[in-house]
Design an enzyme around this catalytic site. Structure first.
Site, PDB file in Angstrom:
ATOM      1  N   GLY A 110      33.422  61.008  42.628  1.00 28.40           N
ATOM      2  CA  GLY A 110      32.160  61.002  41.894  1.00 28.40           C
ATOM      3  C   GLY A 110      32.345  61.564  40.502  1.00 28.40           C
ATOM      4  O   GLY A 110      31.539  62.367  40.023  1.00 28.40           O
ATOM      5  N   GLY A 111      33.412  61.132  39.830  1.00 25.89           N
ATOM      6  CA  GLY A 111      33.792  61.737  38.560  1.00 25.89           C
ATOM      7  C   GLY A 111      33.346  61.000  37.324  1.00 25.89           C
ATOM      8  O   GLY A 111      33.850  61.280  36.238  1.00 25.89           O
ATOM      9  N   THR A 112      32.405  60.075  37.447  1.00 21.78           N
ATOM     10  CA  THR A 112      32.039  59.265  36.280  1.00 21.78           C
ATOM     11  C   THR A 112      30.834  59.786  35.520  1.00 21.78           C
ATOM     12  O   THR A 112      30.550  59.296  34.420  1.00 21.78           O
ATOM     13  CB  THR A 112      31.758  57.807  36.698  1.00 21.78           C
ATOM     14  OG1 THR A 112      30.702  57.792  37.674  1.00 21.78           O
ATOM     15  CG2 THR A 112      33.006  57.159  37.287  1.00 21.78           C
ATOM     16  N   ILE A 126      28.072  66.314  37.150  1.00 18.20           N
ATOM     17  CA  ILE A 126      28.940  67.420  37.535  1.00 18.20           C
ATOM     18  C   ILE A 126      30.383  66.959  37.677  1.00 18.20           C
ATOM     19  O   ILE A 126      31.311  67.654  37.253  1.00 18.20           O
ATOM     20  CB  ILE A 126      28.425  68.059  38.834  1.00 18.20           C
ATOM     21  CG1 ILE A 126      27.093  68.787  38.583  1.00 18.20           C
ATOM     22  CG2 ILE A 126      29.462  69.021  39.424  1.00 18.20           C
ATOM     23  CD1 ILE A 126      26.371  69.211  39.848  1.00 18.20           C
ATOM     24  N   GLY A 127      30.603  65.811  38.279  1.00 20.62           N
ATOM     25  CA  GLY A 127      31.962  65.329  38.480  1.00 20.62           C
ATOM     26  C   GLY A 127      32.691  65.082  37.182  1.00 20.62           C
ATOM     27  O   GLY A 127      33.860  65.478  37.019  1.00 20.62           O
ATOM     28  N   SER A 141      24.520  72.098  47.922  1.00 22.79           N
ATOM     29  CA  SER A 141      23.321  72.144  47.092  1.00 22.79           C
ATOM     30  C   SER A 141      22.416  73.252  47.596  1.00 22.79           C
ATOM     31  O   SER A 141      22.452  73.616  48.776  1.00 22.79           O
ATOM     32  CB  SER A 141      22.572  70.804  47.168  1.00 22.79           C
ATOM     33  OG  SER A 141      21.283  70.901  46.589  1.00 22.79           O
ATOM     34  N   TYR A 187      18.432  64.506  52.416  1.00 25.22           N
ATOM     35  CA  TYR A 187      19.430  65.024  51.481  1.00 25.22           C
ATOM     36  C   TYR A 187      19.793  66.470  51.821  1.00 25.22           C
ATOM     37  O   TYR A 187      20.976  66.833  51.870  1.00 25.22           O
ATOM     38  CB  TYR A 187      18.890  64.936  50.061  1.00 25.22           C
ATOM     39  CG  TYR A 187      19.812  65.515  49.009  1.00 25.22           C
ATOM     40  CD1 TYR A 187      20.861  64.775  48.482  1.00 25.22           C
ATOM     41  CD2 TYR A 187      19.622  66.811  48.533  1.00 25.22           C
ATOM     42  CE1 TYR A 187      21.713  65.300  47.520  1.00 25.22           C
ATOM     43  CE2 TYR A 187      20.461  67.351  47.566  1.00 25.22           C
ATOM     44  CZ  TYR A 187      21.501  66.597  47.066  1.00 25.22           C
ATOM     45  OH  TYR A 187      22.331  67.122  46.110  1.00 25.22           O
TER      46      TYR A 187
END
Length: 250
Positions: free
Chosen positions: A14-16, A19-20, A138, A151
């Site tokens: 999830g680096g795009t 936070i990522g 979270s 969630y």
């Protein structure tokens, strides 16, 4: 800069964006070689460019086990073993009780729980003994929030993964810690609103619940991730590090 991660290999799912992406940038700035994942190629290409020459992008959906296998095949061919694994990919949508659908449940658990589990499990053969695993939980895993129960349940599961996996991995001295952000001003948070006006109202309401009186910035979470990734946190294991302006503490 101190280059606390010099020579280390990091994987950030999830680096795009959000936070990522902020964490991938921090890892690279601290000297790490970084592999980042994302589901959309254009965004992945842009993220790799933003992180810099020590970044490699692998298109991957963590809810798809074949994609995870492909990710680690790329890592294996290039820079294994892995020193740092930031299992960050995931997301959620509002759905009040009474409107929750099977698809909403399945999709949220697939990315946030199944994806985290198999991202870590499939990395085990490539992880260096003494590696650092960081999971994105979270404050929603600790606190109740209206229309966000599915969630929140996924993030509570992620928190327990950290507690349990430190026992499973103790013989390899692999540390597992969870970061629990509060409301952070990311594209994902903005996307929960249906309009810009609604987003600003939502942000204001969230900020009012935070002792520091504002939303967090992705880079503030990234700095915490660098700490947990580095030798500076060498005796920290199984914790939940809140990056929330104090919201979950009151």
């Amino acid at each position: 800069m101190s280059k606390t991660l010099q020579g280390k290999v990091a994987v950030v799912t999830g680096g795009t964006s959000g936070i990522g992406l902020a964490t991938a940038k921090r890892f690279a700035a601290e000297g790490a070689t970084v592999f980042i994942t994302g589901r959309r190629q254009a965004e992945l290409d842009a993220a790799v460019k933003a992180v810099g020459p020590h970044a490699t992008g692998v298109r991957s959906d963590v809810s798809n086990l074949a994609d995870i296998d492909r990710l680690y095949e790329v890592v294996k061919q290039n820079k294994a073993p892995i020193d740092i694994l930031f299992a960050n990919a995931g997301g959620g949508e509002f759905a009040p009780l009474g409107t929750i659908t099977e698809k909403h449940f399945d999709d949220t658990f697939a990315s946030n729980v199944k994806g985290v589990l198999f991202t870590v499990q499939k990395a085990l053969p490539l992880l260096r003994d003494g590696a650092s695993i960081i999971l994105t939980s979270s404050t929603s895993g600790t606190q109740g929030n209206p229309a966000f129960s599915v969630y929140g349940a996924t993030k509570a599961a992620v928190r327990n993964f950290a507690r349990s996996w430190i026992l499973d991995l103790k013989d390899r001295r692999i540390r597992v810690n969870a970061i629990s952000p509060g409301p952070i001003k990311t594209p994902g948070l903005h996307g929960l609103a249906k309009s810009e006006e609604e987003a600003q109202v939502m942000f204001g309401q969230m900020a009012a619940t935070i002792p520091l009186g504002r939303l967090g910035d992705p880079d503030e979470v990234a700095k915490a991730a660098v700490f947990l990734a580095s030798d500076d946190s060498s005796f920290i294991n199984g914790i939940e590090l809140f990056v929330d302006g104090g919201a979950a503490q009151i």
